[in-house]
Design a protein around this motif. Structure first.
Motif, PDB file in Angstrom:
ATOM      1  N   ARG A 109       0.825  -1.221   0.000  1.00  0.00           N
ATOM      2  CA  ARG A 109       0.000   0.000   0.000  1.00  0.00           C
ATOM      3  C   ARG A 109       0.857   1.269   0.000  1.00  0.00           C
ATOM      4  N   ASN A 110       2.133   1.090  -0.308  1.00  0.00           N
ATOM      5  CA  ASN A 110       3.075   2.205  -0.434  1.00  0.00           C
ATOM      6  C   ASN A 110       3.387   2.905   0.891  1.00  0.00           C
ATOM      7  N   GLN A 111       3.312   2.177   1.998  1.00  0.00           N
ATOM      8  CA  GLN A 111       3.673   2.736   3.305  1.00  0.00           C
ATOM      9  C   GLN A 111       5.135   2.375   3.601  1.00  0.00           C
ATOM     10  N   LEU A 112       5.859   3.332   4.147  1.00  0.00           N
ATOM     11  CA  LEU A 112       7.280   3.130   4.424  1.00  0.00           C
ATOM     12  C   LEU A 112       7.480   2.225   5.648  1.00  0.00           C
ATOM     13  N   VAL A 113       8.232   1.151   5.468  1.00  0.00           N
ATOM     14  CA  VAL A 113       8.584   0.239   6.557  1.00  0.00           C
ATOM     15  C   VAL A 113       9.998   0.567   7.048  1.00  0.00           C
ATOM     16  N   ALA A 114      10.897   0.803   6.103  1.00  0.00           N
ATOM     17  CA  ALA A 114      12.282   1.165   6.432  1.00  0.00           C
ATOM     18  C   ALA A 114      12.813   2.037   5.301  1.00  0.00           C
ATOM     19  N   ARG A 115      13.676   2.948   5.650  1.00  0.00           N
ATOM     20  CA  ARG A 115      14.212   3.851   4.624  1.00  0.00           C
ATOM     21  C   ARG A 115      15.641   3.477   4.243  1.00  0.00           C
ATOM     22  N   LYS A 116      16.034   3.938   3.087  1.00  0.00           N
ATOM     23  CA  LYS A 116      17.384   3.705   2.574  1.00  0.00           C
ATOM     24  C   LYS A 116      18.400   4.180   3.609  1.00  0.00           C
ATOM     25  N   GLY A 117      19.399   3.334   3.888  1.00  0.00           N
ATOM     26  CA  GLY A 117      20.450   3.677   4.832  1.00  0.00           C
ATOM     27  C   GLY A 117      20.158   3.231   6.253  1.00  0.00           C
ATOM     28  N   GLN A 118      18.961   2.704   6.493  1.00  0.00           N
ATOM     29  CA  GLN A 118      18.571   2.282   7.841  1.00  0.00           C
ATOM     30  C   GLN A 118      19.215   0.947   8.186  1.00  0.00           C
ATOM     31  N   LYS A 119      19.709   0.855   9.428  1.00  0.00           N
ATOM     32  CA  LYS A 119      20.277  -0.395   9.935  1.00  0.00           C
ATOM     33  C   LYS A 119      19.146  -1.278  10.450  1.00  0.00           C
ATOM     34  N   VAL A 120      19.232  -2.564  10.117  1.00  0.00           N
ATOM     35  CA  VAL A 120      18.211  -3.511  10.557  1.00  0.00           C
ATOM     36  C   VAL A 120      18.421  -3.825  12.038  1.00  0.00           C
ATOM     37  N   THR A 121      17.364  -3.639  12.812  1.00  0.00           N
ATOM     38  CA  THR A 121      17.386  -3.930  14.246  1.00  0.00           C
ATOM     39  C   THR A 121      16.462  -5.105  14.526  1.00  0.00           C
ATOM     40  N   GLU A 122      16.495  -5.594  15.750  1.00  0.00           N
ATOM     41  CA  GLU A 122      15.608  -6.680  16.149  1.00  0.00           C
ATOM     42  C   GLU A 122      14.148  -6.253  15.987  1.00  0.00           C
ATOM     43  N   THR A 123      13.851  -5.031  16.376  1.00  0.00           N
ATOM     44  CA  THR A 123      12.485  -4.511  16.265  1.00  0.00           C
ATOM     45  C   THR A 123      12.044  -4.442  14.809  1.00  0.00           C
ATOM     46  N   LEU A 124      12.908  -3.942  13.951  1.00  0.00           N
ATOM     47  CA  LEU A 124      12.563  -3.862  12.529  1.00  0.00           C
ATOM     48  C   LEU A 124      12.358  -5.261  11.952  1.00  0.00           C
ATOM     49  N   LEU A 125      13.160  -6.222  12.363  1.00  0.00           N
ATOM     50  CA  LEU A 125      12.970  -7.598  11.896  1.00  0.00           C
ATOM     51  C   LEU A 125      11.592  -8.128  12.273  1.00  0.00           C
ATOM     52  N   HIS A 126      11.138  -7.826  13.483  1.00  0.00           N
ATOM     53  CA  HIS A 126       9.795  -8.251  13.915  1.00  0.00           C
ATOM     54  C   HIS A 126       8.715  -7.607  13.052  1.00  0.00           C
ATOM     55  N   ILE A 127       8.879  -6.339  12.750  1.00  0.00           N
ATOM     56  CA  ILE A 127       7.912  -5.630  11.909  1.00  0.00           C
ATOM     57  C   ILE A 127       7.879  -6.253  10.511  1.00  0.00           C
ATOM     58  N   ILE A 128       9.053  -6.499   9.945  1.00  0.00           N
ATOM     59  CA  ILE A 128       9.135  -7.092   8.602  1.00  0.00           C
ATOM     60  C   ILE A 128       8.524  -8.493   8.598  1.00  0.00           C
ATOM     61  N   LYS A 129       8.832  -9.276   9.615  1.00  0.00           N
ATOM     62  CA  LYS A 129       8.261 -10.629   9.718  1.00  0.00           C
ATOM     63  C   LYS A 129       6.729 -10.561   9.767  1.00  0.00           C
ATOM     64  N   HIS A 130       6.223  -9.638  10.568  1.00  0.00           N
ATOM     65  CA  HIS A 130       4.768  -9.457  10.679  1.00  0.00           C
ATOM     66  C   HIS A 130       4.175  -9.072   9.319  1.00  0.00           C
ATOM     67  N   CYS A 131       4.840  -8.131   8.635  1.00  0.00           N
ATOM     68  CA  CYS A 131       4.359  -7.694   7.317  1.00  0.00           C
ATOM     69  C   CYS A 131       4.389  -8.841   6.302  1.00  0.00           C
ATOM     70  N   LEU A 132       5.436  -9.657   6.347  1.00  0.00           N
ATOM     71  CA  LEU A 132       5.533 -10.807   5.446  1.00  0.00           C
ATOM     72  C   LEU A 132       4.410 -11.804   5.708  1.00  0.00           C
ATOM     73  N   GLU A 133       4.166 -12.084   6.993  1.00  0.00           N
ATOM     74  CA  GLU A 133       3.106 -13.035   7.363  1.00  0.00           C
ATOM     75  C   GLU A 133       1.735 -12.559   6.892  1.00  0.00           C
ATOM     76  N   ASN A 134       1.537 -11.250   6.905  1.00  0.00           N
ATOM     77  CA  ASN A 134       0.250 -10.669   6.498  1.00  0.00           C
ATOM     78  C   ASN A 134       0.228 -10.235   5.035  1.00  0.00           C
ATOM     79  N   LYS A 135       1.267 -10.604   4.315  1.00  0.00           N
ATOM     80  CA  LYS A 135       1.397 -10.304   2.881  1.00  0.00           C
ATOM     81  C   LYS A 135       1.324  -8.804   2.576  1.00  0.00           C
ATOM     82  N   ALA A 136       1.756  -7.998   3.529  1.00  0.00           N
ATOM     83  CA  ALA A 136       1.803  -6.549   3.328  1.00  0.00           C
ATOM     84  C   ALA A 136       3.065  -6.143   2.557  1.00  0.00           C
TER      85      ALA A 136
END
Length: 148
Positions: A109-136
């Motif tokens: 839906r064109n919502q920003l999850v992470a921006r260019k240059g951002q370091k992947v953190t544990e929290t961001l990994l959880h968000i990405i995993k959640h988005c993947l599970e929900n096909k977002a």
């Protein structure tokens, strides 16, 4: 003339303390002029070997422990070059902590999850995993290739 002689004496001394003269002087204890000479002399040597300003500067970067970081940054700016950063494309599910994302990561839906240059953190990994599970989000992402 004493300061000039001291700069010449220390021109091969590395910022980390290696090199000549062999003494306990390192870092900002090395005369400023000598630290500047070290960067320029090594750059000229590398440029003659590599036949390219970009490749010569890249060699300086690969050995950055030898140079004053402020002088190296100023030197890069004076050269007006852009050093390419090696990147790889990986599946989103393969992201790990401390990787650096090299493109904006958007949902379907064109919502920003992470921006260019951002370091992947544990929290961001959880968000990405959640988005993947929900096909977002789906697919791959470009990351900066790790030097390790």
């Amino acid at each position: 003339m004493e300061k000039v002689a001291e700069n010449i004496l220390y021109q091969e001394k590395c910022f980390n303390g290696e090199g000549i003269p062999m003494d306990d002087i390192k870092g900002t204890q090395i005369p400023l002029g000598a630290r500047m000479l070290k960067v320029v002399i090594d750059f000229i040597r590398f440029e003659k070997q590599e036949q390219s300003t970009e490749k010569a500067y890249s060699l300086l970067e690969q050995q950055r422990q030898y140079y004053d970081p402020k002088i190296l940054a100023a030197f890069k700016e004076s050269l007006n070059i852009v050093v390419e950063v090696p990147t790889v494309i990986i599946e989103l599910s393969k992201l790990k902590e401390n990787m650096i994302i090299n493109t904006n990561l958007l949902t379907t839906r064109n919502q920003l999850v992470a921006r260019k240059g951002q370091k992947v953190t544990e929290t961001l990994l959880h968000i990405i995993k959640h988005c993947l599970e929900n096909k977002a989000i789906k697919g791959k992402v470009q990351i900066i290739e790790n030097e390790e």
